[in-house]
Design a protein around this motif. Structure first.
Motif, short mmCIF file in Angstrom:
data_model
loop_
_atom_site.label_atom_id
_atom_site.label_comp_id
_atom_site.label_asym_id
_atom_site.label_seq_id
_atom_site.Cartn_x
_atom_site.Cartn_y
_atom_site.Cartn_z
N GLU A 308 -69.70 105.62 -37.34
CA GLU A 308 -69.61 104.44 -36.46
C GLU A 308 -68.18 103.94 -36.55
OE1 GLU A 308 -72.46 101.47 -37.31
OE2 GLU A 308 -74.21 102.78 -37.03
N LEU A 309 -67.40 104.20 -35.52
CA LEU A 309 -66.00 103.82 -35.48
C LEU A 309 -65.76 102.92 -34.29
CD1 LEU A 309 -64.35 107.30 -36.22
CD2 LEU A 309 -65.06 105.55 -37.85
N PRO A 310 -64.93 101.91 -34.45
CA PRO A 310 -64.65 101.02 -33.32
C PRO A 310 -63.79 101.73 -32.28
CG PRO A 310 -63.28 100.43 -35.18
CD PRO A 310 -64.22 101.49 -35.68
N ALA A 311 -63.89 101.26 -31.07
CA ALA A 311 -63.09 101.85 -30.00
C ALA A 311 -61.65 101.34 -30.03
CB ALA A 311 -63.73 101.53 -28.64
N ALA A 312 -61.45 100.13 -30.54
CA ALA A 312 -60.10 99.54 -30.58
C ALA A 312 -59.43 99.87 -31.91
CB ALA A 312 -60.19 98.03 -30.39
N PRO A 313 -58.12 99.86 -31.95
CA PRO A 313 -57.40 100.09 -33.21
C PRO A 313 -57.68 98.97 -34.22
CG PRO A 313 -55.94 100.37 -31.32
CD PRO A 313 -57.19 99.73 -30.79
N LEU A 314 -57.67 99.34 -35.50
CA LEU A 314 -57.83 98.37 -36.60
C LEU A 314 -56.63 98.52 -37.54
CD1 LEU A 314 -61.62 98.43 -37.62
CD2 LEU A 314 -60.35 96.62 -36.47
N PRO A 315 -55.62 97.70 -37.39
CA PRO A 315 -54.45 97.81 -38.28
C PRO A 315 -54.78 97.34 -39.69
CG PRO A 315 -54.20 95.93 -36.82
CD PRO A 315 -55.44 96.64 -36.37
N VAL A 316 -54.35 98.11 -40.68
CA VAL A 316 -54.54 97.76 -42.09
C VAL A 316 -53.22 97.94 -42.82
CG1 VAL A 316 -56.99 98.34 -42.14
CG2 VAL A 316 -55.31 100.11 -42.62
N ALA A 317 -53.09 97.25 -43.97
CA ALA A 317 -51.85 97.30 -44.76
C ALA A 317 -51.88 98.44 -45.76
CB ALA A 317 -51.64 95.96 -45.47
N VAL A 318 -52.24 99.63 -45.29
CA VAL A 318 -52.28 100.82 -46.13
C VAL A 318 -51.58 101.95 -45.38
CG1 VAL A 318 -53.76 102.47 -47.35
CG2 VAL A 318 -54.47 100.09 -47.12
N PRO A 319 -50.67 102.67 -46.02
CA PRO A 319 -50.05 103.81 -45.34
C PRO A 319 -51.11 104.83 -44.93
CG PRO A 319 -48.81 103.23 -47.31
CD PRO A 319 -50.07 102.43 -47.35
N ALA A 320 -50.82 105.54 -43.86
CA ALA A 320 -51.79 106.51 -43.33
C ALA A 320 -52.12 107.59 -44.36
CB ALA A 320 -51.22 107.14 -42.05
N ASP A 321 -51.10 108.06 -45.09
CA ASP A 321 -51.36 109.10 -46.10
C ASP A 321 -52.28 108.59 -47.20
OD1 ASP A 321 -49.78 110.82 -44.67
OD2 ASP A 321 -47.98 110.50 -45.90
N GLY A 409 -79.13 106.63 -52.35
CA GLY A 409 -77.88 107.34 -52.54
C GLY A 409 -76.73 106.39 -52.84
N ALA A 410 -75.53 106.98 -52.91
CA ALA A 410 -74.34 106.19 -53.21
C ALA A 410 -73.81 105.53 -51.94
CB ALA A 410 -73.27 107.07 -53.83
N ARG A 411 -73.23 104.36 -52.12
CA ARG A 411 -72.63 103.63 -51.00
C ARG A 411 -71.34 102.98 -51.52
NH1 ARG A 411 -73.15 98.41 -48.45
NH2 ARG A 411 -73.01 98.60 -46.17
N VAL A 412 -70.22 103.47 -51.02
CA VAL A 412 -68.91 102.99 -51.46
C VAL A 412 -68.28 102.20 -50.32
CG1 VAL A 412 -66.65 103.63 -52.35
CG2 VAL A 412 -68.65 105.00 -52.94
N VAL A 413 -67.85 100.98 -50.63
CA VAL A 413 -67.28 100.09 -49.62
C VAL A 413 -65.83 99.79 -49.99
CG1 VAL A 413 -67.47 97.85 -48.46
CG2 VAL A 413 -69.55 99.06 -49.21
N LEU A 414 -64.91 100.07 -49.07
CA LEU A 414 -63.51 99.76 -49.25
C LEU A 414 -63.13 98.63 -48.31
CD1 LEU A 414 -63.52 102.76 -50.39
CD2 LEU A 414 -61.13 102.84 -49.72
N GLU A 415 -62.70 97.53 -48.87
CA GLU A 415 -62.19 96.42 -48.07
C GLU A 415 -60.68 96.53 -48.00
OE1 GLU A 415 -63.50 92.63 -49.35
OE2 GLU A 415 -65.64 93.10 -49.24
N LEU A 416 -60.17 96.70 -46.79
CA LEU A 416 -58.74 96.90 -46.57
C LEU A 416 -58.18 95.69 -45.84
CD1 LEU A 416 -58.99 100.60 -45.32
CD2 LEU A 416 -58.53 99.81 -47.65
N ALA A 417 -57.18 95.05 -46.45
CA ALA A 417 -56.60 93.87 -45.83
C ALA A 417 -55.72 94.27 -44.67
CB ALA A 417 -55.79 93.08 -46.86
N GLY A 418 -55.54 93.34 -43.75
CA GLY A 418 -54.70 93.59 -42.60
C GLY A 418 -53.24 93.38 -42.93
N PRO A 419 -52.33 93.83 -42.09
CA PRO A 419 -50.90 93.66 -42.33
C PRO A 419 -50.53 92.18 -42.30
CG PRO A 419 -51.28 94.49 -40.13
CD PRO A 419 -52.62 94.51 -40.81
N ALA A 420 -49.53 91.85 -43.09
CA ALA A 420 -49.09 90.46 -43.17
C ALA A 420 -48.38 90.04 -41.89
CB ALA A 420 -48.17 90.28 -44.37
#
Length: 420
Positions: A308-321, A409-420
């Motif tokens: 389940e992925l959103p259609a719009a971009p979601l900017p986060v403060a994490v490098p792509a790599d 089963g296992a469920r791992v949740v990563l909360e990624l903050a947005g860019p400043a």
């Protein structure tokens, strides 16, 4: 520490001064009283020989020239010299025939009996209270001033001593903070007592040792790139030799991903501790790309993929790599620790306040919370995958949570903050 040392020296100095100045002040008062009494007694002793050898006129003339008021009580009841009523001390001295000194309301009374042919006469004088304490107040003020000067001198010496101790300690603290900020060139100047100089030398030795270890680690990481270059080249050649273009593209993409990961590790090792600007990425694009890659492997192992992925971009403060490496680590755990045919899901949603929430779940047996600890694993793995994901989340200002899914089963949740 500087304030405590100063207070300690002040308290010690005050105690020592009290131990000496209080007895000295009492001694000064006693000496002043003894001096006044001794002077009056000398005058009385000088008059005593005249009482039995001189007549009344000569004795009166002698009494008028003395420095202190002296009264002579003759046996016939007359009083020569300073007029004063006969006191109990005078009567006692005439009766006992002994001289003595007694404290009264007006001061200290000195009486000396003199035996004459007519009977017993008594010579009496009184030393006033003011004479007994003359000069005492001035002496006490001098002692108090001396004590205050000594206390101030002690405080000054204590402050100088404390400064020589605190300054090297403050420098050691500053150097340790610089080392914590990865300024490995920071060194402490040996100063202060021998113990502090030894600590400064040990801190400098530790900083040098850290530099050596980091240099060795970077050299080892650089060697890793050269060691992997040959097998990666062979893997690309194998990919080019495949007849199926899709298989060739998939293997080549995997080889490229390995090379990017190794390059990122080398770059991170070379710049470790340096202040670099944090770059962000579009979480939707990165997650979609990695899910597409793992979906091919999921199809080969009969795994169902729910995304389940959103259609719009979601900017986060994490490098792509870093985000790709975190997701690869989580999906790699799914493939490594669940049997073939186990379904898994990848869900990406917007995070309130900016950023994104990435959830990876599976229908496998799950795992314990201890898997969050670096190097800890109950499945025979290295235990570093979860730590990679956690570091990526925390680097952006988010967090990682491990939960149990609805199917156990296992469920791992990563909360990624947005860019400043």
């Amino acid at each position: 520490m500087r304030r405590r040392l100063t207070l300690l020296v002040a308290a010690t100095t005050c105690l020592v001064l009290l131990a000496f100045l209080v007895p000295l002040a009492l001694l000064v008062r006693q000496v002043a009283a003894d001096r006044a009494v001794s002077g009056a007694d000398d005058v009385v002793r000088a008059i005593v020989p005249l009482v039995g050898t001189s007549d009344s006129t000569e004795l009166e003339l002698s009494l008028s020239g003395v420095a202190v008021p002296v009264s002579v009580y003759l046996p016939d009841g007359r009083v020569l010299g300073a007029p004063a009523a006969e006191t109990a001390a005078v009567r006692l001295a005439r009766a006992d025939g002994q001289s003595f000194t007694v404290d009264g309301a007006g001061g200290r009374e000195i009486v000396v009996p003199v035996v004459t042919a007519q009977g017993t006469a008594v010579v009496r004088t009184v030393v006033p209270r003011a004479e007994l304490t003359r000069g005492v107040t001035k002496a006490w003020l001098v002692l108090a001033g001396l004590g205050a000067a000594l206390v101030l001198l002690g405080l000054l010496v204590a402050d100088r001593l404390a400064r020589t101790l605190v300054a090297p300690i403050a420098e050691l603290s500053a150097v340790s903070h610089r080392l914590a900020r990865a300024e490995l060139s920071a060194r402490a100047s040996p100063a202060g007592p021998p113990e502090l100089r030894e600590v400064a030398g040990a801190l400098n030795h530790l900083a040098g040792r850290i530099q050596d270890l980091l240099r060795q680690e970077r050299e080892q990481v650089a060697d890793l790139s050269h060691r992997l270059r040959t097998p990666l080249t062979a893997l690309r050649l194998e990919a080019e030799s495949l007849r199926d273009p899709d298989d060739a593209a998939r293997v080549a993409a995997a080889a490229d991903a390995i090379e990017r990961a190794v390059t990122a590790v080398i770059r991170e090792a070379r710049h470790r501790g340096a202040q670099r600007p944090r770059t962000g990425c579009d979480a939707t694009a990165v997650v979609a790309d990695r899910v597409a890659f793992w979906s091919v492997l999921a199809e080969d192992t009969d795994r169902g993929v729910h995304r389940e992925l959103p259609a719009a971009p979601l900017p986060v403060a994490v490098p792509a790599d870093d985000l790709a490496a975190a997701l690869d680590a989580l999906l790699g755990n799914v493939f490594a620790h669940t049997p073939d045919g186990t379904d898994f899901g990848v869900f990406l949603t917007a995070r309130p306040g900016g950023g994104a929430v990435l959830t990876v779940s599976d229908a496998g047996p799950g795992f314990a919370q201890s898997a969050l600890r670096r190097g800890a694993s109950g499945s025979g793995s290295t235990g570093l995958g979860m730590d990679i994901a956690r570091q990526a989340a925390e680097a952006s200002g988010g967090a990682l949570r491990v939960e149990t899914g609805r199917d156990g089963g296992a469920r791992v949740v990563l909360e990624l903050a947005g860019p400043a």
